[in-house]
Design an enzyme around this catalytic site. Structure first.
Site, mmCIF file in Angstrom:
data_model
loop_
_atom_site.group_PDB
_atom_site.id
_atom_site.type_symbol
_atom_site.label_atom_id
_atom_site.label_comp_id
_atom_site.label_asym_id
_atom_site.label_seq_id
_atom_site.Cartn_x
_atom_site.Cartn_y
_atom_site.Cartn_z
ATOM 1 N N GLN A 139 0.837 -1.206 0.000
ATOM 2 C CA GLN A 139 0.000 0.000 0.000
ATOM 3 C C GLN A 139 0.869 1.252 0.000
ATOM 4 O O GLN A 139 2.082 1.192 0.194
ATOM 5 C CB GLN A 139 -0.894 0.003 1.242
ATOM 6 C CG GLN A 139 -0.118 -0.044 2.545
ATOM 7 C CD GLN A 139 -0.920 -0.583 3.695
ATOM 8 O OE1 GLN A 139 -2.138 -0.626 3.672
ATOM 9 N NE2 GLN A 139 -0.237 -1.011 4.750
ATOM 10 N N HIS A 159 -11.514 3.901 18.431
ATOM 11 C CA HIS A 159 -10.856 2.739 19.026
ATOM 12 C C HIS A 159 -11.529 2.284 20.324
ATOM 13 O O HIS A 159 -11.541 1.087 20.624
ATOM 14 C CB HIS A 159 -9.372 3.029 19.220
ATOM 15 C CG HIS A 159 -8.625 3.136 17.917
ATOM 16 N ND1 HIS A 159 -8.262 4.341 17.357
ATOM 17 C CD2 HIS A 159 -8.233 2.167 17.049
ATOM 18 C CE1 HIS A 159 -7.656 4.120 16.203
ATOM 19 N NE2 HIS A 159 -7.619 2.816 15.988
ATOM 20 N N ASP A 168 -0.822 -12.191 6.671
ATOM 21 C CA ASP A 168 -2.172 -11.912 6.204
ATOM 22 C C ASP A 168 -3.162 -12.501 7.206
ATOM 23 O O ASP A 168 -3.022 -13.655 7.630
ATOM 24 C CB ASP A 168 -2.371 -12.536 4.824
ATOM 25 C CG ASP A 168 -3.769 -12.352 4.304
ATOM 26 O OD1 ASP A 168 -4.625 -13.210 4.611
ATOM 27 O OD2 ASP A 168 -4.020 -11.359 3.613
ATOM 28 N N ALA A 169 -4.168 -11.736 7.600
ATOM 29 C CA ALA A 169 -5.103 -12.179 8.633
ATOM 30 C C ALA A 169 -5.819 -13.463 8.236
ATOM 31 O O ALA A 169 -6.021 -14.363 9.071
ATOM 32 C CB ALA A 169 -6.123 -11.075 8.914
ATOM 33 N N ASP A 184 -9.511 -4.756 12.823
ATOM 34 C CA ASP A 184 -9.324 -3.330 12.539
ATOM 35 C C ASP A 184 -8.670 -3.223 11.166
ATOM 36 O O ASP A 184 -7.509 -2.850 11.025
ATOM 37 C CB ASP A 184 -8.441 -2.705 13.623
ATOM 38 C CG ASP A 184 -8.371 -1.196 13.516
ATOM 39 O OD1 ASP A 184 -9.170 -0.616 12.766
ATOM 40 O OD2 ASP A 184 -7.493 -0.597 14.170
#
Length: 514
Positions: A246, A276, A354-355, A372
């Site tokens: 990114q 948050h 990577d989640a 998040d």
């Protein structure tokens, strides 16, 4: 004068370089387009399709190049170098002034020009190598090196160019390489060119002028990018870096500090605590114990700061794909002040992964899992809001555990918001609790909390929160009828409808100044 053998080798080397350049331009334009417009699958697909069609047009036009082929090839490289070099700078400039439809047309115009010129290269190179002087009868000589050049380009693009140069300087570099190859071929193949003083003078004048223009643009690149950022972002840019994942922007006007990923705001220092606290504590406070927590995303450490407030906490697994986010969040004093050095806490295990992939391999159980994650602007992010993803989340939850995800804005993208809840329900969560709060930097922002059992909502006073209070639960779960959407599909891996829902508002949002 170079020998025939040397000339042949240099022409084959030129084939390798021009094969690299043309693919790099395609990747650069696709990347910039997806940065600005989102939906990387759509942008890459359209650009690749038009690029290949334009190459076909160039190949067809090559039949009209029958005389003085080397001179034609040289001019193609010089013109392609200029267009390629300024393809990204022109995208930046055009995006600042045009609407999105106009930007799409401009992008396609660029790719058609580049594709057509690229399509001319291979047939002309083949004819040159098959000529009597160079004595090569194999079309495979050209195609092999052209394909190898494409492979090299696709490898260096994500691992070298984007992390170390960025899209802007990369386009200038490869534009220079194209022109350099043209000039070098002019020198190597003087004997094959019908030369006159006028022709030579024009070619040298144009080549040197183009190289000087590219050099000037490269020299002023940082200033151009700074000026562009100033015109687009509200506050001065203090950090601008492209990673393999990114583009990261940090802005600071002294009173307010902001983080942007791919031009989308992630937080503002003046009100991030609202976001948050809502993300972490609406669900966390309802659990009997918050001992083991997983945070998916949130590499800046602000959700982590909130999690660390639970006195019974024993461990936190922070799963962040981009290691650069972790690094700047540890190094920048502004972020460290906000996250209270949460990333250095001994209870925290930082995992760069990577989640989705991490959840597939994870065997540990958690009391609370927090997502998040960035908004679903592309297919890779969309899978993190899918039924399959939520199934993986459930596999990592304790029986009495809870899961919460940020869910975009229920006002700006209501279909995406309710799609997230529907997907969570279809994944098997027994109870879902959609809610929203006002975050001035974002507007009305939504979340969805899910668990395997019903929850009673209450405040834990010992956490000393700045925003959430007992009365918050009287209104955060209420949604007016005009932002409720019932006719939505669930989001699946093989059909990421959430991206379509979300991108309905993406254009209008990002067409305005950030």
């Amino acid at each position: 004068m170079p020998t025939i053998k040397t000339q042949k080798r240099f022409l084959l080397f030129s084939t390798l370089i021009v094969g690299m350049c043309s693919i790099i331009y395609e990747l650069l334009i696709s990347t910039v387009s997806s940065y600005f417009l989102g939906d990387s699958v759509r942008q890459f697909s359209i650009i690749i399709g038009f690029y290949l069609a334009a190459m076909g047009l160039g190949s067809w036009l090559s039949r009209y190049f029958v005389k003085d082929l080397m001179f034609s090839f040289i001019w193609i490289e010089i013109i392609l170098g200029l267009v390629g070099a300024f393809s990204v700078p022109l995208c930046y400039i055009y995006f600042s002034y045009a609407d999105f439809e106009g930007f799409n047309i401009f992008i396609l115009g660029l790719i058609i020009i580049i594709g057509t010129l690229t399509g001319l290269e291979v047939p002309i190179l083949t004819q040159l190598l098959q000529g009597d002087k160079l004595e090569s009868k194999e079309l495979s000589d050209v195609l092999t090196l052209d394909y190898i050049g494409a492979l090299v380009a696709t490898l260096i693009f994500p691992f070298v160019l984007i992390p170390f140069m960025g899209v802007y300087k990369s386009s200038l570099l490869f534009g220079f390489l194209n022109i350099f190859i043209g000039v070098a071929n002019f020198i190597f193949f003087r004997s094959m060119i019908e030369r006159t003083r006028k022709r030579d003078a024009i070619l040298w004048t144009v080549s040197i002028s183009f190289i000087a223009l590219i050099g000037f643009a490269g020299f002023r690149a940082n200033q151009f990018i700074d000026n562009w950022n100033t015109s687009v972002f509200k506050h001065p840019v203090v950090y601008n870096e492209s990673t393999p994942y990114q583009n990261i922007i940090l802005t600071d006007n002294g009173a307010e500090f902001r983080l942007y990923l791919n031009s989308a705001i992630q937080f503002s220092s003046r009100d991030e605590y609202r976001y948050h606290e809502a993300l972490v504590h609406v669900g966390g406070m309802q659990l009997p114990n918050v001992k083991h927590v997983a945070i998916l995303g949130g590499g800046e450490g602000l959700a982590l700061r909130e999690v660390l407030k639970y006195p019974e906490l024993e461990s936190v697994s922070l799963i962040e794909l981009d290691p650069e986010i972790i690094e700047i969040s540890k190094e920048f004093s502004q972020i460290r002040t906000l996250n209270e050095d949460a990333l250095s806490d001994p209870k925290v295990d930082i995992i760069n992964d990577d989640a989705f992939v991490w959840l597939m391999a994870n065997e540990k159980k958690f009391d609370l899992i927090i997502a998040d994650l960035p908004d679903p602007t592309n297919e890779s992010l969309s899978r993190l809001y899918s039924i399959s993803f939520y199934n993986l989340v459930q596999n990592s939850l304790n029986e009495g555990g809870a899961f919460v995800t940020q869910a975009t804005s229920p006002e700006l993208s209501p279909s995406a918001f309710w799609c997230i809840e529907k997907s969570m329900i279809e994944s098997g969560f027994k109870k879902t609790y959609p809610y929203s709060i006002n975050v001035p930097s974002f507007g009305n922002w939504g979340f969805v909390l899910a668990s395997k059992q019903e929850m009673d909502f209450a405040i834990r006073p010992e956490l000393e929160l700045k925003f959430l209070e007992a009365e918050s639960f009287d209104h955060i779960f209420y949604f007016p009828s005009d932002i409720k959407v019932s006719e939505v599909e669930s989001n699946r891996l093989d059909r990421p409808v959430i991206m379509k829902y979300y991108l309905k508002h993406w254009r209008s949002l990002h067409a305005e100044k950030i």
